[in-house]
Design a protein around this motif. Sequence first.
Motif, PDB file in Angstrom:
ATOM      1  N   GLU A 281      53.676  37.330  45.448  1.00 33.19           N
ATOM      2  CA  GLU A 281      52.453  36.545  45.383  1.00 33.19           C
ATOM      3  C   GLU A 281      51.368  37.140  46.281  1.00 33.19           C
TER       4      GLU A 281
ATOM      5  N   SER B  75      50.090  40.257  44.635  1.00 37.46           N
ATOM      6  CA  SER B  75      49.238  39.914  43.503  1.00 37.46           C
ATOM      7  C   SER B  75      47.854  39.493  43.981  1.00 37.46           C
ATOM      8  N   ARG B  76      47.787  38.670  45.037  1.00 36.48           N
ATOM      9  CA  ARG B  76      46.499  38.256  45.591  1.00 36.48           C
ATOM     10  C   ARG B  76      45.725  39.450  46.131  1.00 36.48           C
TER      11      ARG B  76
ATOM     12  N   ASP C  39      44.283  41.302  43.192  1.00 37.37           N
ATOM     13  CA  ASP C  39      43.141  40.538  42.669  1.00 37.37           C
ATOM     14  C   ASP C  39      41.905  40.735  43.536  1.00 37.37           C
ATOM     15  N   THR C  40      42.088  40.674  44.841  1.00 40.20           N
ATOM     16  CA  THR C  40      40.969  40.849  45.769  1.00 40.20           C
ATOM     17  C   THR C  40      40.351  42.229  45.630  1.00 40.20           C
TER      18      THR C  40
ATOM     19  N   GLU D 199      40.415  44.146  43.012  1.00 37.12           N
ATOM     20  CA  GLU D 199      39.708  44.203  41.732  1.00 37.12           C
ATOM     21  C   GLU D 199      38.342  43.522  41.834  1.00 37.12           C
ATOM     22  N   ILE D 200      38.281  42.390  42.515  1.00 38.70           N
ATOM     23  CA  ILE D 200      37.022  41.656  42.650  1.00 38.70           C
ATOM     24  C   ILE D 200      36.017  42.457  43.463  1.00 38.70           C
TER      25      ILE D 200
ATOM     26  N   THR E 260      30.721  41.424  39.597  1.00 34.77           N
ATOM     27  CA  THR E 260      31.370  40.241  40.146  1.00 34.77           C
ATOM     28  C   THR E 260      30.857  39.941  41.545  1.00 34.77           C
TER      29      THR E 260
END
Length: 68
Positions: free
Chosen positions: A25, A28-29, A32-33, A35-36, A42
Motif C-alpha cells: 500500500e 502504491s501511494r 501514485d504521488t 505520477e501526480i 495535474t
Amino acid sequence: MTEAITIKDVYEEIQKLKSAMITKEEFSRLVDTIEIISNPETMDQIKDSEHDIKSGKVKKVSSVNDLI
C-alpha cells in the motif's frame, strides 16, 4: 575458522530488513504521488484548486443533490 551464526543473529538481521521495508500500500501511494507530481497538467489543476480555496471559491456539499 568461521564464526557461527545463531538463530538470534538471523532474527536480528530479519528485523533490520523488516524495518527498512515498505508495504504494498505504501509503495502504491508512492507511485501514485510520483505520477501526480510528474504530470504538469495535474499539478496546475492542484495549484488552481488551492487558489480557489484560498479565494473562497468553494461550495459546501453535504449531499448528492448539492452536486446536481
